[in-house]
Scaffold this active site. Structure first.
Site, PDB file in Angstrom:
ATOM      1  N   PHE A  45     -17.299-125.168 -45.331  1.00  0.00           N
ATOM      2  CA  PHE A  45     -18.761-125.148 -45.194  1.00  0.00           C
ATOM      3  C   PHE A  45     -19.161-124.687 -43.798  1.00  0.00           C
ATOM      4  CE2 PHE A  45     -23.062-127.198 -45.891  1.00  0.00           C
ATOM      5  CZ  PHE A  45     -23.376-126.432 -47.008  1.00  0.00           C
TER       6      PHE A  45
ATOM      7  N   ALA B  18     -20.124-120.838 -41.706  1.00  0.00           N
ATOM      8  CA  ALA B  18     -21.233-119.886 -41.868  1.00  0.00           C
ATOM      9  C   ALA B  18     -21.301-119.334 -43.297  1.00  0.00           C
ATOM     10  CB  ALA B  18     -21.075-118.742 -40.866  1.00  0.00           C
TER      11      ALA B  18
ATOM     12  N   GLY C 130     -19.849-120.526 -46.211  1.00  0.00           N
ATOM     13  CA  GLY C 130     -20.125-121.579 -47.194  1.00  0.00           C
ATOM     14  C   GLY C 130     -21.594-121.978 -47.180  1.00  0.00           C
TER      15      GLY C 130
ATOM     16  N   VAL D   5     -13.088-107.904 -48.466  1.00  0.00           N
ATOM     17  CA  VAL D   5     -12.948-106.551 -47.914  1.00  0.00           C
ATOM     18  C   VAL D   5     -14.325-105.969 -47.603  1.00  0.00           C
ATOM     19  CG1 VAL D   5     -12.045-104.220 -48.280  1.00  0.00           C
ATOM     20  CG2 VAL D   5     -10.866-106.178 -49.269  1.00  0.00           C
TER      21      VAL D   5
ATOM     22  N   GLY E 163     -17.199-107.400 -46.391  1.00  0.00           N
ATOM     23  CA  GLY E 163     -18.442-108.171 -46.516  1.00  0.00           C
ATOM     24  C   GLY E 163     -19.344-107.651 -47.619  1.00  0.00           C
TER      25      GLY E 163
ATOM     26  N   GLY F 241     -21.869-111.266 -29.409  1.00  0.00           N
ATOM     27  CA  GLY F 241     -21.323-112.009 -30.553  1.00  0.00           C
ATOM     28  C   GLY F 241     -20.653-111.130 -31.596  1.00  0.00           C
TER      29      GLY F 241
ATOM     30  N   LYS G 128      -7.252-106.236 -44.808  1.00  0.00           N
ATOM     31  CA  LYS G 128      -8.133-105.706 -45.853  1.00  0.00           C
ATOM     32  C   LYS G 128      -7.427-104.591 -46.632  1.00  0.00           C
ATOM     33  CE  LYS G 128     -12.196-107.164 -43.300  1.00  0.00           C
ATOM     34  NZ  LYS G 128     -13.094-106.815 -42.171  1.00  0.00           N
TER      35      LYS G 128
ATOM     36  N   GLY H  27     -21.423-111.008 -41.510  1.00  0.00           N
ATOM     37  CA  GLY H  27     -22.701-111.710 -41.601  1.00  0.00           C
ATOM     38  C   GLY H  27     -22.623-112.726 -42.726  1.00  0.00           C
TER      39      GLY H  27
END
EC number: 1.1.1.3
Lengths: 331, 331
Positions: free
Chosen positions: A11, A13, A15, A148, A150, A203, A221, A313
């Site tokens: 849980f 980012a 999750g 692979v 996002g 970041g 990936k 993201g």
């Protein structure tokens, strides 16, 4: 309405992104006949279990305020073993040395006939064959679009949209951190170290950037693509890897003067799995800037099909998980 | 094995491409449990009918040698009306004034409960609402990936792969002829007329290039996207159109010096449908060269997803038709 009881194991980012997306898309999902009922959520230390449906908004708030999702000491693995549910969304952190908790979670889920959707590259890059065998044996569905690229939908594109095509090669930019650093080095004629520092400040890069800049993340990936699209049984040890740390602004400028950019390109086909910086013509579909990911799938009938999107993201990754969930259960 | 009896109505480059692909992919299709049996083929003057399965290789040879596919005078419309089969592949030429024979063929197919897969933009750009109503009423499946961007899979990407996302905007390059001319004008610093002549010599542009260079072809594809993705009931009269004939090499050079290219961009969202030349940053995913097509789909969860591919070609278009056929009948 079809009710699918599910757990979210991990849980962080991603999750939490899945929980947010389930809240936001509740009406849409009902409109296509799907009711995803989260009966348990586990983080690395605690869990919340409610067979009538966990209050997702409260779970997100509690995680944010207290750092833990619940008060129960049950582990994710115990939840998967003991609670009756159809779907495990596995979003624990990637561990490419052992496969981490994710590997045990997935195998336990398959053992109990539960479907699995995951964003966790580690188990797939380490133990693809074992995972597929176990899921096939139990009749579980196993989907991992989010591992692979996002939100960049390369696996499902290859499987569904390009159905009927034979895929002969996949190449692309599978790491947004490297793409960001190389793009900024070219824009600013600045050295690698300076743009790495900028990426870390913003970041886009970790404090220890090795996993990204040395090409290891890209390699993982590619291994998943090799196994899933080309039917290999590869691990990341089968990949030839060169990272981006030796690229100079001078090399980028020389390339630019000839109409090229330099990108960290991962390539996989029947005979090789390779990660290395390569020259790409500036108007080529692979020449995308910023932190974008891109994959070019070479097919026998359609020629090359290229897809570009955000490679990371939490909401973007959760979106890839959601599209897998829908594809499993939609009539 | 599921046998699907089908007709091919229209036997030009795309119809023949479908026949070729069915020959080449016979083993693959059987491996996924599908046997497409072509029971009739019609061109504009003749037809061949064989309820045991038309010999596709012979049909292609005959068309090539004699200019006609068969010896029967039956029309496509009569075949659709009278022969018992499940699927009509409609590949007659696009007519955007009346919808052409394609419109009647599709409506007749739906009236008899047959599914339709098509590459024919005309009927969809003219009478989308009527076609959807009729197909829904009869329970027929209607698929038309090949109408927008050939092998570039934008419709099925939006429907299947991005499931769960709300699509807020689609923009892209939907005409390979215009993209070829603009790319070459920039490369050669040459005027429009000269590069149009080159495109005509190479077969990328028609003798009368109006339909492509004035943006009408792009407009038709946008109308299909508007109707299919945004649920509008638009026709090509609802599109604001500017073509590429006024673009100068000087404008392209100025743009290039600032890091931009000029592309004929089609854009559709809830509030407008628009075709016009636009500035695109050189490292933007939409900035693809040559005769490629590209579409960028803006989503609420995944951000922008961009897909690039060959927008034309008989085998590429046939491949899009095949993927639609598989998606309808695969278990």
């Amino acid at each position: 309405m079809k009710t699918i009881r599910m757990s979210i194991i991990g849980f962080g980012a991603v999750g939490q992104g899945v929980a947010k997306v389930l809240i936001d898309k509740k009406d849409y999902l009902e409109s296509i006949g799907l009711d995803f009922k989260v009966v348990a959520i586990a983080d690395s230390r605690t869990a919340v279990v409610d067979l009538n449906g966990v209050d997702l908004t409260a779970a997100i708030s509690r995680k944010s305020a207290e750092g833990t999702v619940g008060s129960e000491k049950t582990t994710g693995l115990e939840i998967i073993e003991t609670i009756d549910h159809e779907l495990v969304v596995e979003t624990t952190p990637t561990n490419i040395v052992t496969g981490g908790a994710g590997l045990h979670n997935m195998l336990m889920a398959f053992k109990h006939g539960r479907d699995v959707v995951t964003s966790n590259k580690g188990p797939l890059a380490m133990k693809y064959g074992e995972l597929m065998e176990t899921s096939n044996a139990s009749g579980s569905v196993f989907r991992f679009e989010a591992t692979v690229g996002g939100a960049m939908p390369v696996l499902n594109l290859a499987r569904d949209v390009l159905a009927g095509n034979k895929i002969t090669n996949v190449e692309g930019i599978f790491n947004g951190t490297c793409n960001y650093i190389l793009t900024r080095m070219m824009e600013e004629h600045a050295p690698y170290g300076q743009m790495l520092a900028e990426a870390q400040e913003l970041g886009y890069a970790e404090t220890d950037p090795t996993y990204d800049v040395e090409g290891i993340d890209t390699a993982c990936k590619l291994v998943i693509l090799a196994n899933c699209v080309f039917g290999m049984n590869a691990t990341h040890e089968d990949v030839t890897i060169t990272g981006i740390t030796k690229i100079t602004p001078e090399a980028l400028l020389l390339a630019q003067n000839d109409g090229y950019v330099i990108k960290l390109i991962g390539e996989v086909n029947d005979s090789r799995i390779n990660v290395a910086p390569k020259l790409v013509p500036i108007d080529h579909p692979l020449a995308v800037g910023g932190s974008l990911n891109v994959a070019s799938v070479q097919t026998d009938l359609s020629g090359p099909i290229t897809v570009t999107g955000r490679g990371a993201g939490s909401i973007e990754t959760a979106s890839a998980i959601l599209s897998d969930m829908i594809s499993i259960y939609r009539e």
